[in-house]
Design a protein around this motif. Structure first.
Motif, PDB file in Angstrom:
ATOM      1  N   SER A  63      49.622  58.081  61.418  1.00 43.10           N
ATOM      2  CA  SER A  63      48.798  57.896  60.561  1.00 43.10           C
ATOM      3  C   SER A  63      49.174  57.550  59.265  1.00 43.10           C
ATOM      4  CB  SER A  63      47.718  59.010  60.382  1.00 43.10           C
ATOM      5  OG  SER A  63      48.274  60.218  60.241  1.00 43.10           O
ATOM      6  N   VAL A  64      50.434  57.903  58.893  1.00 49.30           N
ATOM      7  CA  VAL A  64      51.120  58.028  57.497  1.00 49.30           C
ATOM      8  C   VAL A  64      52.273  57.164  57.469  1.00 49.30           C
ATOM      9  CG1 VAL A  64      50.105  60.043  56.979  1.00 49.30           C
ATOM     10  CG2 VAL A  64      52.570  60.239  57.677  1.00 49.30           C
ATOM     11  N   LYS A  65      52.733  56.646  58.623  1.00 49.57           N
ATOM     12  CA  LYS A  65      54.024  55.741  58.649  1.00 49.57           C
ATOM     13  C   LYS A  65      53.977  54.881  58.077  1.00 49.57           C
ATOM     14  CE  LYS A  65      55.639  56.717  62.867  1.00 49.57           C
ATOM     15  NZ  LYS A  65      55.800  56.573  64.368  1.00 49.57           N
ATOM     16  N   GLY A  66      54.881  54.563  57.090  1.00 53.41           N
ATOM     17  CA  GLY A  66      54.896  53.332  56.317  1.00 53.41           C
ATOM     18  C   GLY A  66      54.296  53.357  54.926  1.00 53.41           C
ATOM     19  N   ARG A  67      53.666  54.562  54.784  1.00 56.03           N
ATOM     20  CA  ARG A  67      52.990  54.565  53.412  1.00 56.03           C
ATOM     21  C   ARG A  67      53.503  56.113  52.979  1.00 56.03           C
ATOM     22  NH1 ARG A  67      47.751  56.097  53.570  1.00 56.03           N
ATOM     23  NH2 ARG A  67      47.716  57.147  55.524  1.00 56.03           N
ATOM     24  N   PHE A  68      53.997  56.986  53.763  1.00 56.24           N
ATOM     25  CA  PHE A  68      54.448  58.169  53.015  1.00 56.24           C
ATOM     26  C   PHE A  68      55.965  58.212  53.172  1.00 56.24           C
ATOM     27  CE2 PHE A  68      50.316  61.061  53.575  1.00 56.24           C
ATOM     28  CZ  PHE A  68      49.696  59.824  52.806  1.00 56.24           C
ATOM     29  N   THR A  69      56.658  58.919  52.195  1.00 53.21           N
ATOM     30  CA  THR A  69      58.000  59.049  52.554  1.00 53.21           C
ATOM     31  C   THR A  69      58.342  60.470  52.048  1.00 53.21           C
ATOM     32  OG1 THR A  69      58.424  56.625  51.703  1.00 53.21           O
ATOM     33  CG2 THR A  69      60.304  58.429  51.640  1.00 53.21           C
ATOM     34  N   VAL A  70      58.946  61.357  53.046  1.00 53.98           N
ATOM     35  CA  VAL A  70      59.506  62.633  52.747  1.00 53.98           C
ATOM     36  C   VAL A  70      60.953  62.532  52.366  1.00 53.98           C
ATOM     37  CG1 VAL A  70      59.972  63.063  55.287  1.00 53.98           C
ATOM     38  CG2 VAL A  70      59.443  65.164  53.535  1.00 53.98           C
ATOM     39  N   SER A  71      61.424  63.302  51.549  1.00 54.93           N
ATOM     40  CA  SER A  71      62.769  63.545  50.826  1.00 54.93           C
ATOM     41  C   SER A  71      62.871  64.944  50.350  1.00 54.93           C
ATOM     42  CB  SER A  71      63.107  62.394  49.796  1.00 54.93           C
ATOM     43  OG  SER A  71      62.185  62.802  48.593  1.00 54.93           O
ATOM     44  N   ARG A  72      64.094  65.332  50.198  1.00 53.98           N
ATOM     45  CA  ARG A  72      64.649  66.436  49.633  1.00 53.98           C
ATOM     46  C   ARG A  72      65.880  66.535  48.574  1.00 53.98           C
ATOM     47  NH1 ARG A  72      65.470  70.206  54.764  1.00 53.98           N
ATOM     48  NH2 ARG A  72      65.929  71.564  53.253  1.00 53.98           N
ATOM     49  N   ASP A  73      65.769  67.565  47.796  1.00 54.72           N
ATOM     50  CA  ASP A  73      66.878  67.590  46.986  1.00 54.72           C
ATOM     51  C   ASP A  73      67.236  69.005  47.062  1.00 54.72           C
ATOM     52  OD1 ASP A  73      68.630  68.214  44.915  1.00 54.72           O
ATOM     53  OD2 ASP A  73      67.479  66.933  43.355  1.00 54.72           O
ATOM     54  N   ASN A  74      68.281  69.331  47.966  1.00 57.13           N
ATOM     55  CA  ASN A  74      69.016  70.704  48.412  1.00 57.13           C
ATOM     56  C   ASN A  74      69.294  71.547  46.906  1.00 57.13           C
ATOM     57  OD1 ASN A  74      67.849  70.515  50.616  1.00 57.13           O
ATOM     58  ND2 ASN A  74      70.117  69.941  51.613  1.00 57.13           N
ATOM     59  N   ALA A  75      69.923  70.669  45.998  1.00 60.62           N
ATOM     60  CA  ALA A  75      70.282  71.412  44.645  1.00 60.62           C
ATOM     61  C   ALA A  75      69.208  72.036  43.889  1.00 60.62           C
ATOM     62  CB  ALA A  75      70.991  70.288  43.949  1.00 60.62           C
ATOM     63  N   LYS A  76      67.909  71.472  43.894  1.00 58.22           N
ATOM     64  CA  LYS A  76      66.910  71.830  43.222  1.00 58.22           C
ATOM     65  C   LYS A  76      66.086  72.620  44.317  1.00 58.22           C
ATOM     66  CE  LYS A  76      66.751  68.275  40.049  1.00 58.22           C
ATOM     67  NZ  LYS A  76      65.990  66.833  39.492  1.00 58.22           N
ATOM     68  N   ASN A  77      66.052  72.897  45.624  1.00 59.17           N
ATOM     69  CA  ASN A  77      65.516  73.672  46.395  1.00 59.17           C
ATOM     70  C   ASN A  77      64.046  73.071  46.595  1.00 59.17           C
ATOM     71  OD1 ASN A  77      67.493  75.370  46.720  1.00 59.17           O
ATOM     72  ND2 ASN A  77      66.338  77.352  46.307  1.00 59.17           N
ATOM     73  N   THR A  78      63.968  71.517  46.638  1.00 60.91           N
ATOM     74  CA  THR A  78      62.482  71.036  46.462  1.00 60.91           C
ATOM     75  C   THR A  78      62.540  69.963  47.777  1.00 60.91           C
ATOM     76  OG1 THR A  78      62.570  71.536  44.078  1.00 60.91           O
ATOM     77  CG2 THR A  78      61.060  69.814  45.029  1.00 60.91           C
ATOM     78  N   VAL A  79      61.447  69.971  48.071  1.00 62.32           N
ATOM     79  CA  VAL A  79      61.038  68.850  49.140  1.00 62.32           C
ATOM     80  C   VAL A  79      60.009  68.061  48.698  1.00 62.32           C
ATOM     81  CG1 VAL A  79      59.540  70.339  50.538  1.00 62.32           C
ATOM     82  CG2 VAL A  79      60.605  68.187  51.448  1.00 62.32           C
ATOM     83  N   TYR A  80      59.932  66.671  48.798  1.00 62.37           N
ATOM     84  CA  TYR A  80      58.957  65.838  48.261  1.00 62.37           C
ATOM     85  C   TYR A  80      58.302  65.207  49.264  1.00 62.37           C
ATOM     86  CZ  TYR A  80      62.092  66.606  44.257  1.00 62.37           C
ATOM     87  OH  TYR A  80      62.835  67.067  43.053  1.00 62.37           O
TER      88      TYR A  80
END
Length: 129
Positions: A63-80
Motif C-alpha cells: 500500500s505504500v510501495k513507491g510512495r514511502f521511503t525508510v532510511s536510517r542514520d546509525n550515527a544519530k540513532n534515528t530511523v526515518y
C-alpha cells in the motif's frame, strides 16, 4: 531497555509529504532491525516498512510501495520514514519499533508485530482530502 521517540507527524493535504523520525536511546542502535507500523482507530496495527541494521535492505507494504521511503542514520540513532503522495487512507497513528533479537534479516519476520521488542508512543498523521 530501549526507548523510542517518534516525531514529525501532523496534518497535511492529500498529495503532500511528511517525514517521520524515530530516535532510539542506547548505544546499540546499529544492531537493531527497525520497523514502522500504523494503526487507525478500530483497526489492527499494520506493517508499513522495515529496514535492516546497516540500511542495505528495506521492505514495504504494498500500500505504500513507491510512495514511502525508510532510511536510517546509525550515527544519530534515528530511523526515518519519508512519506510522499499522501492519501487520506494513510491517516493513522504511526509507530516505530525495534527488533533487538539479532535475528537475520527476513522479510516475513519484519512484517510481524511479535518480532519487535520495543515500541514508540506513536505520532499522528492526518491526511485531508
Amino acid at each position: 531497555q530501549v526507548q523510542l521517540v517518534e516525531s514529525g507527524g501532523g496534518l497535511v493535504q492529500a498529495g503532500g509529504s511528511l517525514r517521520l523520525s524515530c530516535e532510539a536511546s542506547g548505544r546499540a542502535f546499529g544492531y537493531y532491525v527497525m520497523g514502522w507500523f500504523r494503526q487507525d482507530p478500530g483497526k489492527e496495527r499494520e506493517f508499513v516498512a522495515a529496514i535492516s541494521r546497516s540500511g542495505g535492505n528495506t521492505y514495504y507494504a504494498d500500500s505504500v510501495k513507491g510512495r514511502f521511503t525508510v532510511s536510517r542514520d546509525n550515527a544519530k540513532n534515528t530511523v526515518y520514514l519519508q512519506m510522499n503522495s499522501l492519501k487520506p487512507e494513510d491517516t493513522a497513528v504511526y509507530y516505530c519499533a525495534a527488533d533487538v533479537s539479532g535475528s537475520s534479516w527476513s522479510r516475513s519476520r519484519t512484517q510481524r508485530l511479535p518480532a519487535y521488542d520495543y515500541w514508540g508512543q506513536g505520532t499522528q498523521v492526518t491526511v485531508s482530502s
